[in-house]
Design a protein around this motif. Structure first.
Motif, short mmCIF file in Angstrom:
data_model
loop_
_atom_site.label_atom_id
_atom_site.label_comp_id
_atom_site.label_asym_id
_atom_site.label_seq_id
_atom_site.Cartn_x
_atom_site.Cartn_y
_atom_site.Cartn_z
N ILE A 151 0.86 -1.18 0.00
CA ILE A 151 0.00 0.00 0.00
C ILE A 151 0.90 1.23 0.00
O ILE A 151 1.66 1.44 0.95
N ASP A 152 0.85 2.02 -1.05
CA ASP A 152 1.57 3.28 -1.11
C ASP A 152 0.72 4.28 -0.33
O ASP A 152 -0.24 4.85 -0.86
N PRO A 188 -6.73 0.78 5.15
CA PRO A 188 -7.97 0.01 5.29
C PRO A 188 -8.86 0.52 6.42
O PRO A 188 -8.37 1.10 7.39
N ASP A 189 -10.16 0.30 6.25
CA ASP A 189 -11.11 0.66 7.29
C ASP A 189 -10.73 -0.02 8.60
O ASP A 189 -10.31 -1.17 8.60
N GLY A 190 -10.88 0.70 9.69
CA GLY A 190 -10.53 0.17 11.00
C GLY A 190 -9.12 0.54 11.44
O GLY A 190 -8.77 0.33 12.59
N THR A 191 -8.30 1.09 10.54
CA THR A 191 -6.93 1.48 10.91
C THR A 191 -6.99 2.52 12.03
O THR A 191 -7.72 3.50 11.93
N GLU A 246 1.33 1.27 15.36
CA GLU A 246 2.03 0.03 14.98
C GLU A 246 1.02 -1.07 14.67
O GLU A 246 -0.05 -1.11 15.25
N ALA A 247 1.42 -1.95 13.78
CA ALA A 247 0.53 -3.04 13.35
C ALA A 247 0.09 -3.91 14.53
O ALA A 247 -1.02 -4.43 14.52
N SER A 248 0.94 -4.06 15.54
CA SER A 248 0.61 -4.94 16.66
C SER A 248 -0.62 -4.48 17.44
O SER A 248 -1.25 -5.27 18.11
N VAL A 249 -0.98 -3.20 17.35
CA VAL A 249 -2.16 -2.70 18.06
C VAL A 249 -3.34 -2.47 17.12
O VAL A 249 -4.40 -2.04 17.55
N GLN A 250 -3.15 -2.79 15.84
CA GLN A 250 -4.23 -2.65 14.87
C GLN A 250 -5.14 -3.87 14.95
O GLN A 250 -4.70 -4.96 15.33
N PRO A 251 -6.40 -3.73 14.55
CA PRO A 251 -7.30 -4.90 14.51
C PRO A 251 -6.77 -5.96 13.54
O PRO A 251 -6.02 -5.64 12.61
N GLN A 252 -7.16 -7.22 13.76
CA GLN A 252 -6.71 -8.32 12.91
C GLN A 252 -7.04 -8.08 11.44
O GLN A 252 -6.24 -8.42 10.56
N SER A 253 -8.20 -7.49 11.16
CA SER A 253 -8.59 -7.24 9.77
C SER A 253 -7.63 -6.26 9.10
O SER A 253 -7.34 -6.38 7.91
N VAL A 254 -7.09 -5.32 9.86
CA VAL A 254 -6.12 -4.36 9.32
C VAL A 254 -4.76 -5.04 9.16
O VAL A 254 -4.09 -4.88 8.13
N GLN A 255 -4.35 -5.84 10.16
CA GLN A 255 -3.07 -6.55 10.08
C GLN A 255 -3.02 -7.47 8.87
O GLN A 255 -1.97 -7.64 8.26
N ALA A 256 -4.17 -8.06 8.50
CA ALA A 256 -4.21 -8.96 7.35
C ALA A 256 -3.85 -8.23 6.06
O ALA A 256 -3.34 -8.82 5.13
N ILE A 257 -4.07 -6.91 6.03
CA ILE A 257 -3.80 -6.12 4.83
C ILE A 257 -2.42 -5.45 4.89
O ILE A 257 -1.66 -5.48 3.93
N ILE A 258 -2.09 -4.87 6.06
CA ILE A 258 -0.82 -4.12 6.15
C ILE A 258 0.34 -4.99 6.63
O ILE A 258 1.49 -4.57 6.55
N ASN A 301 1.65 -8.01 9.80
CA ASN A 301 1.74 -7.96 11.27
C ASN A 301 2.91 -7.11 11.76
O ASN A 301 3.03 -6.86 12.95
N GLN A 302 3.77 -6.67 10.85
CA GLN A 302 4.85 -5.73 11.18
C GLN A 302 4.76 -4.48 10.31
O GLN A 302 5.72 -3.73 10.20
N GLY A 303 3.62 -4.30 9.64
CA GLY A 303 3.46 -3.17 8.75
C GLY A 303 4.29 -3.30 7.48
O GLY A 303 4.53 -2.32 6.78
N GLN A 304 4.73 -4.53 7.17
CA GLN A 304 5.64 -4.75 6.05
C GLN A 304 5.02 -4.46 4.68
O GLN A 304 5.74 -4.33 3.70
N HIS A 305 3.70 -4.34 4.62
CA HIS A 305 3.06 -4.06 3.33
C HIS A 305 2.80 -2.56 3.13
O HIS A 305 2.16 -2.18 2.15
N LEU A 306 3.28 -1.74 4.06
CA LEU A 306 3.16 -0.29 3.90
C LEU A 306 4.34 0.21 3.08
O LEU A 306 5.47 -0.24 3.27
N ALA A 307 4.09 1.15 2.19
CA ALA A 307 5.15 1.69 1.34
C ALA A 307 4.88 3.18 1.10
O ALA A 307 3.80 3.68 1.39
#
Length: 195
Positions: A55-56, A80-83, A133-145, A147-153
């Motif tokens: 995700i850019d 994503p919604d819920g972030t 941080e991804a660790s405090v985000q809801p599971q639905s958000v972690q699935a997209i970004i 679990n370490q925010g590695q899909h954020l760009a």
């Protein structure tokens, strides 16, 4: 004595012969090789990790001054919604800050009002939008970004100060007051409503 020794010899030989002829002998084992094709162990079903597009991250804000001179912050993002976000408004001269937590819903977020009951004094301010941080985000958000925010760009993304993966931060400077101050920055000037 010779007869006793001979008799004993006959007895020993007889016992040996009887032992060899007994019914306790196992039948010879057949060494017929049964050639069954060796079955390779069934492969374990591989759960292929879904290819996740990075995700850019984009964030934009619209700040507005209410009639009581308190600030409202609204924004848009492609997160994503819920972030979960934290919105921080900081007065530059005194470093006094106000903050609020909010979430993304349908690509937008809002927080406020910021400021004391008497309103914000004229001056420069910074608004920051921080993606938790991804660790405090809801599971639905972690699935997209991730679990370490590695899909954020993108240019808003950096490593967390605490080593908890990647986070995103957006900041914007603005001035409150009816008279713009001399500045070389491109700064939005918010005037009091009704002036």
């Amino acid at each position: 004595m010779r007869n006793i020794i001979n008799s004993m010899g006959v007895v020993v030989v007889s016992v040996a012969l009887l032992a060899g002829c007994g019914d306790t002998e196992e039948p010879p084992r057949e060494s017929v090789a049964t050639t069954q094709p060796e079955q390779a162990p069934a492969p374990e079903p591989q759960v292929a990790e879904a290819e996740v597009e990075p995700i850019d991250v984009t964030i934009s804000t619209d700040v507005s001054l209410r009639t009581d001179r308190r600030l409202m912050v609204e924004g848009e993002t492609n997160l994503p919604d819920g972030t979960q976000l934290q919105i921080v408004v900081e007065r530059e001269i005194s470093r006094v800050r106000w903050q609020a937590r909010t979430g993304v819903e349908d690509g937008v977020f809002a927080a406020g009002p910021f400021g004391s009951g008497s309103g914000l004094p004229d001056g420069g301010y910074m608004v920051r939008v921080e993606v938790a941080e991804a660790s405090v985000q809801p599971q639905s958000v972690q699935a997209i970004i991730g679990n370490q925010g590695q899909h954020l760009a993108g240019e808003l993304v950096r490593q967390s100060r605490h080593g908890l993966g990647q986070v995103a931060t957006y900041s914007r400077r603005f001035l409150v007051g009816s008279e713009p101050r001399q500045t070389r920055d491109q700064v939005e000037v918010l005037e009091s409503p009704g002036m």
